[in-house]
Design a protein around this motif. Structure first.
Motif, PDB file in Angstrom:
ATOM      1  N   VAL A  75       0.652  -1.090  -0.069  1.00  0.00           N
ATOM      2  CA  VAL A  75       0.060   0.079  -0.070  1.00  0.00           C
ATOM      3  C   VAL A  75       0.767   1.418   0.119  1.00  0.00           C
ATOM      4  CG1 VAL A  75      -1.761   1.180   1.226  1.00  0.00           C
ATOM      5  CG2 VAL A  75      -2.104  -0.986   1.254  1.00  0.00           C
ATOM      6  N   ALA A  76       2.090   1.183   0.782  1.00  0.00           N
ATOM      7  CA  ALA A  76       2.894   2.426   0.804  1.00  0.00           C
ATOM      8  C   ALA A  76       3.458   2.679  -0.598  1.00  0.00           C
ATOM      9  CB  ALA A  76       3.752   2.180   1.921  1.00  0.00           C
ATOM     10  N   TYR A  77       3.896   1.502  -1.260  1.00  0.00           N
ATOM     11  CA  TYR A  77       4.431   1.822  -2.555  1.00  0.00           C
ATOM     12  C   TYR A  77       3.588   2.499  -3.503  1.00  0.00           C
ATOM     13  CZ  TYR A  77       6.275   0.674  -7.316  1.00  0.00           C
ATOM     14  OH  TYR A  77       6.793   0.700  -8.480  1.00  0.00           O
ATOM     15  N   ASP A  78       2.124   1.773  -3.556  1.00  0.00           N
ATOM     16  CA  ASP A  78       1.224   2.298  -4.351  1.00  0.00           C
ATOM     17  C   ASP A  78       0.912   3.760  -4.084  1.00  0.00           C
ATOM     18  OD1 ASP A  78      -0.575   2.156  -6.379  1.00  0.00           O
ATOM     19  OD2 ASP A  78      -2.229   1.197  -5.096  1.00  0.00           O
ATOM     20  N   VAL A  79       0.967   4.131  -2.786  1.00  0.00           N
ATOM     21  CA  VAL A  79       0.690   5.606  -2.432  1.00  0.00           C
ATOM     22  C   VAL A  79       1.847   6.513  -2.728  1.00  0.00           C
ATOM     23  CG1 VAL A  79       0.398   7.132  -0.582  1.00  0.00           C
ATOM     24  CG2 VAL A  79      -0.874   5.045  -0.315  1.00  0.00           C
ATOM     25  N   LEU A  80       3.015   6.246  -2.718  1.00  0.00           N
ATOM     26  CA  LEU A  80       4.091   6.969  -2.744  1.00  0.00           C
ATOM     27  C   LEU A  80       4.651   7.103  -4.279  1.00  0.00           C
ATOM     28  CD1 LEU A  80       6.369   5.948   0.305  1.00  0.00           C
ATOM     29  CD2 LEU A  80       4.952   8.361  -0.100  1.00  0.00           C
ATOM     30  N   THR A  81       4.240   6.144  -5.271  1.00  0.00           N
ATOM     31  CA  THR A  81       4.506   6.204  -6.388  1.00  0.00           C
ATOM     32  C   THR A  81       3.392   6.885  -7.474  1.00  0.00           C
ATOM     33  OG1 THR A  81       3.759   4.152  -6.718  1.00  0.00           O
ATOM     34  CG2 THR A  81       5.855   3.954  -6.378  1.00  0.00           C
ATOM     35  N   PRO A  82       3.853   7.393  -8.609  1.00  0.00           N
ATOM     36  CA  PRO A  82       2.794   8.012  -9.392  1.00  0.00           C
ATOM     37  C   PRO A  82       1.714   7.104 -10.076  1.00  0.00           C
ATOM     38  CG  PRO A  82       5.080   8.225 -10.413  1.00  0.00           C
ATOM     39  CD  PRO A  82       5.058   7.557  -9.030  1.00  0.00           C
ATOM     40  N   THR A  83       2.339   5.849 -10.049  1.00  0.00           N
ATOM     41  CA  THR A  83       1.166   4.869 -10.808  1.00  0.00           C
ATOM     42  C   THR A  83       0.193   4.600  -9.848  1.00  0.00           C
ATOM     43  OG1 THR A  83       2.653   3.040 -10.055  1.00  0.00           O
ATOM     44  CG2 THR A  83       3.239   3.986 -12.206  1.00  0.00           C
ATOM     45  N   ASN A  84      -0.971   3.954 -10.298  1.00  0.00           N
ATOM     46  CA  ASN A  84      -2.125   3.746  -9.360  1.00  0.00           C
ATOM     47  C   ASN A  84      -2.274   2.219  -9.829  1.00  0.00           C
ATOM     48  OD1 ASN A  84      -4.014   3.380  -8.066  1.00  0.00           O
ATOM     49  ND2 ASN A  84      -5.736   4.946  -9.012  1.00  0.00           N
ATOM     50  N   LEU A  85      -2.066   1.460  -8.841  1.00  0.00           N
ATOM     51  CA  LEU A  85      -1.852   0.060  -8.965  1.00  0.00           C
ATOM     52  C   LEU A  85      -3.312  -0.547  -8.626  1.00  0.00           C
ATOM     53  CD1 LEU A  85       1.547  -1.115  -7.948  1.00  0.00           C
ATOM     54  CD2 LEU A  85       0.661  -0.789 -10.392  1.00  0.00           C
ATOM     55  N   MET A  86      -4.137   0.372  -8.138  1.00  0.00           N
ATOM     56  CA  MET A  86      -5.601  -0.315  -7.184  1.00  0.00           C
ATOM     57  C   MET A  86      -6.319  -0.826  -8.359  1.00  0.00           C
ATOM     58  SD  MET A  86      -6.298   2.194  -4.011  1.00  0.00           S
ATOM     59  CE  MET A  86      -5.716   3.796  -4.871  1.00  0.00           C
ATOM     60  N   LYS A  87      -7.077  -1.875  -7.961  1.00  0.00           N
ATOM     61  CA  LYS A  87      -8.339  -2.581  -8.918  1.00  0.00           C
ATOM     62  C   LYS A  87      -9.069  -2.968  -7.559  1.00  0.00           C
ATOM     63  CE  LYS A  87      -9.803  -5.494 -12.056  1.00  0.00           C
ATOM     64  NZ  LYS A  87      -9.559  -7.086 -12.744  1.00  0.00           N
ATOM     65  N   PRO A  88      -9.768  -1.915  -7.055  1.00  0.00           N
ATOM     66  CA  PRO A  88     -10.929  -2.409  -5.748  1.00  0.00           C
ATOM     67  C   PRO A  88     -11.821  -3.472  -6.351  1.00  0.00           C
ATOM     68  CG  PRO A  88     -11.061  -0.008  -6.508  1.00  0.00           C
ATOM     69  CD  PRO A  88      -9.955  -0.580  -7.370  1.00  0.00           C
ATOM     70  N   GLY A  89     -12.269  -4.097  -5.477  1.00  0.00           N
ATOM     71  CA  GLY A  89     -13.466  -4.993  -5.611  1.00  0.00           C
ATOM     72  C   GLY A  89     -13.821  -5.685  -4.525  1.00  0.00           C
ATOM     73  N   VAL A  90     -15.099  -6.252  -4.545  1.00  0.00           N
ATOM     74  CA  VAL A  90     -15.702  -6.909  -3.262  1.00  0.00           C
ATOM     75  C   VAL A  90     -15.745  -8.499  -3.631  1.00  0.00           C
ATOM     76  CG1 VAL A  90     -17.587  -7.096  -1.843  1.00  0.00           C
ATOM     77  CG2 VAL A  90     -16.879  -5.011  -2.494  1.00  0.00           C
ATOM     78  N   ILE A  91     -15.342  -9.232  -2.796  1.00  0.00           N
ATOM     79  CA  ILE A  91     -15.458 -10.641  -3.117  1.00  0.00           C
ATOM     80  C   ILE A  91     -16.087 -11.459  -1.974  1.00  0.00           C
ATOM     81  CG2 ILE A  91     -13.378 -10.768  -4.332  1.00  0.00           C
ATOM     82  CD1 ILE A  91     -11.987 -12.072  -2.052  1.00  0.00           C
ATOM     83  N   ALA A  92     -16.911 -12.390  -1.993  1.00  0.00           N
ATOM     84  CA  ALA A  92     -17.468 -13.418  -1.191  1.00  0.00           C
ATOM     85  C   ALA A  92     -16.870 -14.416  -0.997  1.00  0.00           C
ATOM     86  CB  ALA A  92     -18.935 -13.781  -1.806  1.00  0.00           C
ATOM     87  N   MET A  93     -16.436 -14.445   0.466  1.00  0.00           N
ATOM     88  CA  MET A  93     -15.402 -15.826   0.891  1.00  0.00           C
ATOM     89  C   MET A  93     -16.237 -16.639   1.783  1.00  0.00           C
ATOM     90  SD  MET A  93     -12.558 -15.273   3.669  1.00  0.00           S
ATOM     91  CE  MET A  93     -11.811 -16.640   4.596  1.00  0.00           C
ATOM     92  N   PRO A  94     -16.543 -17.873   1.044  1.00  0.00           N
ATOM     93  CA  PRO A  94     -17.068 -18.909   1.966  1.00  0.00           C
ATOM     94  C   PRO A  94     -16.137 -19.260   3.329  1.00  0.00           C
ATOM     95  CG  PRO A  94     -16.514 -19.554  -0.409  1.00  0.00           C
ATOM     96  CD  PRO A  94     -15.858 -18.240  -0.235  1.00  0.00           C
ATOM     97  N   LEU A  95     -17.102 -19.398   4.183  1.00  0.00           N
ATOM     98  CA  LEU A  95     -16.494 -19.479   5.568  1.00  0.00           C
ATOM     99  C   LEU A  95     -16.336 -20.833   6.065  1.00  0.00           C
ATOM    100  CD1 LEU A  95     -17.818 -16.584   7.590  1.00  0.00           C
ATOM    101  CD2 LEU A  95     -15.492 -16.661   6.826  1.00  0.00           C
ATOM    102  N   ARG A  96     -15.206 -21.157   6.609  1.00  0.00           N
ATOM    103  CA  ARG A  96     -15.320 -22.548   7.399  1.00  0.00           C
ATOM    104  C   ARG A  96     -15.695 -21.994   9.038  1.00  0.00           C
ATOM    105  NH1 ARG A  96     -10.327 -25.336   7.127  1.00  0.00           N
ATOM    106  NH2 ARG A  96      -9.544 -23.443   6.703  1.00  0.00           N
ATOM    107  N   ALA A  97     -15.147 -20.912   9.365  1.00  0.00           N
ATOM    108  CA  ALA A  97     -15.324 -20.598  10.683  1.00  0.00           C
ATOM    109  C   ALA A  97     -17.043 -20.585  11.107  1.00  0.00           C
ATOM    110  CB  ALA A  97     -14.979 -18.941  10.935  1.00  0.00           C
TER     111      ALA A  97
END
Length: 157
Positions: A75-97
């Motif tokens: 995250v620090a690398y992405d914030v401090l460099t001019p390139t934007n590497l983010m590709k946000p998204g929401v995923i559904a994680m099946p739980l074993r808990a």
């Protein structure tokens, strides 16, 4: 017998008796009281289980610390460099808990890690919805989250 509570109380007593209320003093007290519990009550079935949980917990702390450092660097690398590497998204994680405590521990561990946030648990408590900043490969992200869940479940069960 709650062995973790006993272990922590004995560690605090050790720190008080030696006048070392530091992280190192508490750690030494925890290790000594752990050894006392394991050797004095070794025939007790709870102690056998506890004897396995403490090394698993230490393994989890080392694993999670490494994951935190790597996520912070990413995250620090992405914030401090001019390139934007983010590709946000929401995923559904099946739980074993299954229990509320297991789900809460997992959700908190995910939210503590930079770049990810637990959003919600389904009403049937079988799916955890997670927002991630870097969703290039959903299978890889799910694999990392499952690995974290496995480590948490090994400590808690």
């Amino acid at each position: 017998m709650n062995l973790l509570l006993s272990n922590l109380v004995m560690a605090m007593i050790w720190a008080a008796l030696t006048d070392t209320f530091t992280g190192g003093g508490l750690l030494v007290g925890f290790i000594i009281s752990y050894l006392v519990l394991v050797f004095v009550f070794r025939q007790h079935t709870d102690v056998r289980k506890y004897r396995q949980q403490v090394p698993r917990f230490i393994s989890f702390v080392v694993f999670f610390t490494k994951e935190l450092i790597m996520a912070n660097l990413k995250v620090a690398y992405d914030v401090l460099t001019p390139t934007n590497l983010m590709k946000p998204g929401v995923i559904a994680m099946p739980l074993r808990a299954e229990t509320d405590m297991e789900i809460t521990m997992l959700a908190n561990a995910i939210s503590l890690t930079p770049g990810s946030l637990s959003l919600d648990v389904s009403t049937d408590r079988r799916v955890l919805y997670v927002h991630v900043m870097y969703l290039y490969d959903e299978a890889a992200v799910l694999s990392e989250l499952k690995r974290l869940e496995t480590k948490i479940l090994r400590v808690m069960r």
